[in-house]
Design an enzyme around this catalytic site. Structure first.
Site, PDB file in Angstrom:
ATOM      1  N   ARG A  84      29.565  38.770  26.598  1.00  0.00           N
ATOM      2  CA  ARG A  84      29.404  37.765  27.652  1.00  0.00           C
ATOM      3  C   ARG A  84      29.434  38.458  29.008  1.00  0.00           C
ATOM      4  O   ARG A  84      29.809  39.615  29.140  1.00  0.00           O
ATOM      5  CB  ARG A  84      30.521  36.720  27.586  1.00  0.00           C
ATOM      6  CG  ARG A  84      31.898  37.297  27.769  1.00  0.00           C
ATOM      7  CD  ARG A  84      32.946  36.244  28.090  1.00  0.00           C
ATOM      8  NE  ARG A  84      34.290  36.815  28.077  1.00  0.00           N
ATOM      9  CZ  ARG A  84      34.815  37.548  29.039  1.00  0.00           C
ATOM     10  NH1 ARG A  84      34.110  37.838  30.123  1.00  0.00           N
ATOM     11  NH2 ARG A  84      36.053  38.015  28.936  1.00  0.00           N
ATOM     12  N   THR A  89      39.668  38.399  30.282  1.00  0.00           N
ATOM     13  CA  THR A  89      40.449  37.170  30.301  1.00  0.00           C
ATOM     14  C   THR A  89      41.281  37.097  29.034  1.00  0.00           C
ATOM     15  O   THR A  89      41.162  37.944  28.143  1.00  0.00           O
ATOM     16  CB  THR A  89      39.556  35.929  30.460  1.00  0.00           C
ATOM     17  OG1 THR A  89      40.384  34.796  30.799  1.00  0.00           O
ATOM     18  CG2 THR A  89      38.780  35.617  29.183  1.00  0.00           C
ATOM     19  N   TYR A  90      42.123  36.084  28.983  1.00  0.00           N
ATOM     20  CA  TYR A  90      43.004  35.871  27.834  1.00  0.00           C
ATOM     21  C   TYR A  90      42.684  34.530  27.200  1.00  0.00           C
ATOM     22  O   TYR A  90      42.439  33.536  27.892  1.00  0.00           O
ATOM     23  CB  TYR A  90      44.470  35.890  28.283  1.00  0.00           C
ATOM     24  CG  TYR A  90      45.443  35.426  27.224  1.00  0.00           C
ATOM     25  CD1 TYR A  90      45.698  36.206  26.092  1.00  0.00           C
ATOM     26  CD2 TYR A  90      46.098  34.196  27.335  1.00  0.00           C
ATOM     27  CE1 TYR A  90      46.574  35.769  25.108  1.00  0.00           C
ATOM     28  CE2 TYR A  90      46.979  33.759  26.361  1.00  0.00           C
ATOM     29  CZ  TYR A  90      47.210  34.550  25.247  1.00  0.00           C
ATOM     30  OH  TYR A  90      48.070  34.114  24.275  1.00  0.00           O
ATOM     31  N   CYS A 182      40.071  38.219  35.188  1.00  0.00           N
ATOM     32  CA  CYS A 182      38.692  38.216  35.703  1.00  0.00           C
ATOM     33  C   CYS A 182      38.445  39.380  36.657  1.00  0.00           C
ATOM     34  O   CYS A 182      37.529  39.334  37.485  1.00  0.00           O
ATOM     35  CB  CYS A 182      38.358  36.885  36.362  1.00  0.00           C
ATOM     36  SG  CYS A 182      38.601  35.477  35.241  1.00  0.00           S
TER      37      CYS A 182
END
Length: 229
Positions: A84, A89-90, A182
């Site tokens: 992506r 991120t988490y 991010c």
């Protein structure tokens, strides 16, 4: 730019088009990611669009623009490099993840309008609980008072979208301290529950799905069954 009105942005012949809704429950990240790739690779012009809703086991995902230096101390949580856009991120329990698998040209949508529509759906959902969500220029996602509540990372292949939006509902936010979320050092994160909204995933999912359907003029049709291998 005005908010995306799906009934205006979507091609008139596709307003009210059916989309299948898959409620996948709690799932590890990698099998769902691979299933999205397969779905996108084999779909053709007749394929029905789908929305997948999932709550992932703990995982850090590193997008194509991601740098390992933004992963500070993952500990026991795996780090997965994915296809992506975006940075790190988490994902974890208590986070609502929605993957819209859409044929964008068929809907008459460009990538910018698509991203804007997802963000607007989150903003409208938050407004139901008097939470003011906002965009941030050059930083996709939705923020409340400067803290990120929804992360957006997509991929478009042959005009078809996969990956999607991760919306913090009622989750342990500690793992975000192990990364630069991010790619931004010191970026704060928050959740619906922390801001006085509901903790029930089903409640928030129903609200967000209704807003996504409104933004993109879907008629959602729930379907059962897991994904083919």
């Amino acid at each position: 730019m005005d908010a995306v009105n799906a009934c205006g942005a979507v091609a008139p012949s596709h307003v009210g088009r059916a989309a299948l809704l898959r409620m996948l429950g709690a799932q590890p990240y990698v099998p769902v990611w691979h299933a999205m790739q397969r779905f996108t690779d084999v779909r053709d012009a007749t394929a029905v669009d789908e929305l997948w809703v999932v709550e992932h086991d703990p995982v850090f995902t590193l997008g194509q623009a991601g740098k390992l230096e933004h992963v500070l101390d993952p500990g026991e949580i795996p780090v997965v490099h994915v296809d992506r856009g975006g940075q790190v991120t988490y994902h974890g329990p208590g986070q609502l993840v929605v993957y819209p698998l859409l044929d964008l040209p068929r809907l008459g949508l460009g990538v910018r309008d698509y991203v804007y529509g997802i963000e607007q759906a989150v903003i409208n959902t938050l407004a139901q609980w008097n939470i003011l969500g906002e965009r941030r220029e050059h930083a996709p996602g939705v923020y409340v008072g400067g803290a990120k509540i929804a992360a957006l990372g997509i991929r478009v292949r042959h005009g078809c979208s996969f990956h999607g939006v991760a919306f913090n509902v009622a989750m342990d936010l500690e793992p975000f301290h192990r990364i630069h979320p991010c790619g931004y050092r010191g970026l704060q994160v928050t959740s619906v529950l922390d801001l006085g909204g509901p903790s029930e995933m089903d409640t928030v999912a129903a609200a967000l799905l209704a807003e996504l359907a409104r933004q993109f003029c879907f008629v959602l049709h729930p379907t059962s069954g897991w994904l083919s291998s």
